[in-house]
Write an enzyme that holds these catalytic residues in place. Structure first.
Site, PDB file in Angstrom:
ATOM      1  N   GLY A  12       0.773  -1.227   0.000  1.00 61.42           N
ATOM      2  CA  GLY A  12       0.000   0.000   0.000  1.00 61.42           C
ATOM      3  C   GLY A  12       0.812   1.290   0.000  1.00 61.42           C
ATOM      4  O   GLY A  12       0.319   2.323   0.454  1.00 61.42           O
ATOM      5  N   SER A  13       2.038   1.253  -0.540  1.00 61.54           N
ATOM      6  CA  SER A  13       2.792   2.515  -0.563  1.00 61.54           C
ATOM      7  C   SER A  13       2.150   3.513  -1.534  1.00 61.54           C
ATOM      8  O   SER A  13       2.159   4.719  -1.286  1.00 61.54           O
ATOM      9  CB  SER A  13       4.269   2.274  -0.900  1.00 61.54           C
ATOM     10  OG  SER A  13       4.429   1.865  -2.229  1.00 61.54           O
ATOM     11  N   LYS A  65     -18.659  -8.289  -6.823  1.00 62.17           N
ATOM     12  CA  LYS A  65     -18.774  -7.761  -5.453  1.00 62.17           C
ATOM     13  C   LYS A  65     -18.379  -6.262  -5.432  1.00 62.17           C
ATOM     14  O   LYS A  65     -19.032  -5.437  -4.778  1.00 62.17           O
ATOM     15  CB  LYS A  65     -17.843  -8.587  -4.544  1.00 62.17           C
ATOM     16  CG  LYS A  65     -17.864  -8.183  -3.117  1.00 62.17           C
ATOM     17  CD  LYS A  65     -19.080  -8.743  -2.396  1.00 62.17           C
ATOM     18  CE  LYS A  65     -19.250  -7.987  -1.106  1.00 62.17           C
ATOM     19  NZ  LYS A  65     -20.404  -7.817  -0.449  1.00 62.17           N
ATOM     20  N   LEU A  83      -3.753  -7.006  -7.783  1.00 56.50           N
ATOM     21  CA  LEU A  83      -3.224  -8.065  -8.643  1.00 56.50           C
ATOM     22  C   LEU A  83      -4.290  -8.919  -9.328  1.00 56.50           C
ATOM     23  O   LEU A  83      -3.970  -9.690 -10.224  1.00 56.50           O
ATOM     24  CB  LEU A  83      -2.265  -8.959  -7.837  1.00 56.50           C
ATOM     25  CG  LEU A  83      -0.984  -8.243  -7.376  1.00 56.50           C
ATOM     26  CD1 LEU A  83      -0.110  -9.189  -6.564  1.00 56.50           C
ATOM     27  CD2 LEU A  83      -0.206  -7.686  -8.560  1.00 56.50           C
ATOM     28  N   ASN A 100      -5.070   2.218 -13.562  1.00 53.45           N
ATOM     29  CA  ASN A 100      -4.094   1.309 -12.946  1.00 53.45           C
ATOM     30  C   ASN A 100      -2.712   1.922 -13.075  1.00 53.45           C
ATOM     31  O   ASN A 100      -2.436   2.654 -14.018  1.00 53.45           O
ATOM     32  CB  ASN A 100      -4.122  -0.036 -13.698  1.00 53.45           C
ATOM     33  CG  ASN A 100      -3.109  -1.036 -13.163  1.00 53.45           C
ATOM     34  OD1 ASN A 100      -3.006  -1.240 -11.947  1.00 53.45           O
ATOM     35  ND2 ASN A 100      -2.351  -1.657 -14.047  1.00 53.45           N
ATOM     36  N   HIS A 102       1.204   0.746 -13.544  1.00 54.82           N
ATOM     37  CA  HIS A 102       2.039  -0.413 -13.882  1.00 54.82           C
ATOM     38  C   HIS A 102       3.504   0.024 -13.838  1.00 54.82           C
ATOM     39  O   HIS A 102       3.843   1.083 -14.367  1.00 54.82           O
ATOM     40  CB  HIS A 102       1.669  -0.934 -15.277  1.00 54.82           C
ATOM     41  CG  HIS A 102       2.442  -2.149 -15.651  1.00 54.82           C
ATOM     42  ND1 HIS A 102       2.149  -3.403 -15.146  1.00 54.82           N
ATOM     43  CD2 HIS A 102       3.543  -2.311 -16.433  1.00 54.82           C
ATOM     44  CE1 HIS A 102       3.021  -4.281 -15.619  1.00 54.82           C
ATOM     45  NE2 HIS A 102       3.877  -3.637 -16.398  1.00 54.82           N
ATOM     46  N   ASP A 143      -3.306  -4.606 -18.897  1.00 55.00           N
ATOM     47  CA  ASP A 143      -2.393  -3.473 -19.138  1.00 55.00           C
ATOM     48  C   ASP A 143      -2.604  -2.852 -20.523  1.00 55.00           C
ATOM     49  O   ASP A 143      -1.673  -2.255 -21.080  1.00 55.00           O
ATOM     50  CB  ASP A 143      -0.915  -3.892 -18.973  1.00 55.00           C
ATOM     51  CG  ASP A 143      -0.600  -4.396 -17.578  1.00 55.00           C
ATOM     52  OD1 ASP A 143      -1.207  -3.890 -16.611  1.00 55.00           O
ATOM     53  OD2 ASP A 143       0.245  -5.293 -17.446  1.00 55.00           O
TER      54      ASP A 143
END
Ligand code: GRF
Length: 199
Positions: A12-13, A65, A83, A100, A102, A143
Site C-alpha cells: 500500500g505505498s 462484489k 493483482l 491502474n 504499472h 495493461d
C-alpha cells in the site's frame, strides 16, 4: 466532492501517497473505500488507521462484489498494486473510470503474468537503459487501456531488480496522485485509443 475507491493487494505505498496528496490538499477528493483481494496486508492497516472503510473480496467473484459496493458511489476506481484481473459488468459500468499503475513503460514488460518484481527482472535482463511507470485506463486487455501518463527512470548496469523497483516506485508515488488530480479536475479526455491532457 470527487469520490474514489482504491484497490490494493499489498503493502500500500501507492495508497499512502494518495492519502498524503489528499491530506496536503494537492488532490481534492475523498477515499470512500479501500478494497483488497487478500486479508492481512499492510495496505489495509494504513486504510484503517486513516478511518477509511475497507473490504476484502474473493478473487473468484471480486468484480461483481466490487460493482455491488461501488455502483453509483464513486467517480473513479484506482488500482494501486491490485493483482486480480477485473472483468464483466464492472468494466462496462466504470468504462474510462478505472485506472491502474504499472511499473514499466507500457507496452514493454506488461500484460498477463507481468507484475511485481518480475517486471523489473525482465527489464534488467533485457538490458534496457530506461524504465519507468505508466498510469492507464483499465479495459479487458491486461495493461491494455489508453495511456494517461508515464514517468521515466534510468537503468544502470549495476542495478538489480530491487534497486530498480525502488527507483520506479518513487516515480509511481508522484505519477498516480497527479493522474487522479487531472481526472478529478476533468482534464483527461479519452479519444479512441489515446488520451489528451487539457492544459
Ligand atoms: C507497484 O509497483 C505497482 O506499480 C504495482 O504493484 C506495486 C504495488 O506497490 N502494480 P504498493 O502496494 O503500492 O506498495
Amino acid at each position: 466532492m470527487f469520490k474514489i475507491a482504491i484497490l490494493i493487494s499489498g503493502g500500500g505505498s501507492n495508497l499512502s501517497s494518495i492519502i498524503d496528496s489528499i491530506d496536503e490538499g494537492y488532490i481534492k477528493a475523498k477515499i470512500e473505500w479501500v478494497i483488497s483481494d487478500r486479508e492481512d496486508i499492510y495496505g489495509l492497516e494504513i486504510a484503517k488507521k486513516h478511518g477509511i472503510k475497507t473490504c476484502t473480496v474473493h478473487k473468484k467473484n471480486g468484480s461483481s462484489k466490487i460493482l455491488e459496493l461501488l455502483k453509483g458511489e464513486v467517480d473513479l476506481i484506482v488500482l494501486a498494486g491490485y493483482l486480480s484481473i477485473l472483468n464483466g459488468d464492472l468494466l462496462r459500468e466504470f468504462r474510462n473510470k478505472i485506472i491502474n499503475i504499472h511499473p514499466s513503460l507500457i507496452p514493454s514488460f506488461a500484460g498477463a503474468g507481468m507484475y511485481g518484481i518480475k517486471v523489473h527482472r525482465a527489464a534488467i535482463n533485457k538490458g534496457v537503459k530506461f524504465s519507468g511507470c505508466t498510469v492507464h485506463f483499465v479495459n479487458k486487455e491486461v495493461d491494455g487501456g489508453a495511456i494517461i501518463s508515464q514517468a521515466i527512470v534510468p537503468v544502470y548496469f549495476e542495478d538489480d531488480e530491487k534497486s530498480l523497483q525502488q527507483r520506479v516506485l518513487k516515480e509511481e508515488h508522484k505519477l498516480l496522485p497527479q493522474a487522479i488530480k487531472l481526472i478529478s479536475e476533468g482534464k483527461v479526455l479519452v479519444q479512441g485509443e489515446r488520451v489528451k491532457i487539457l492544459e
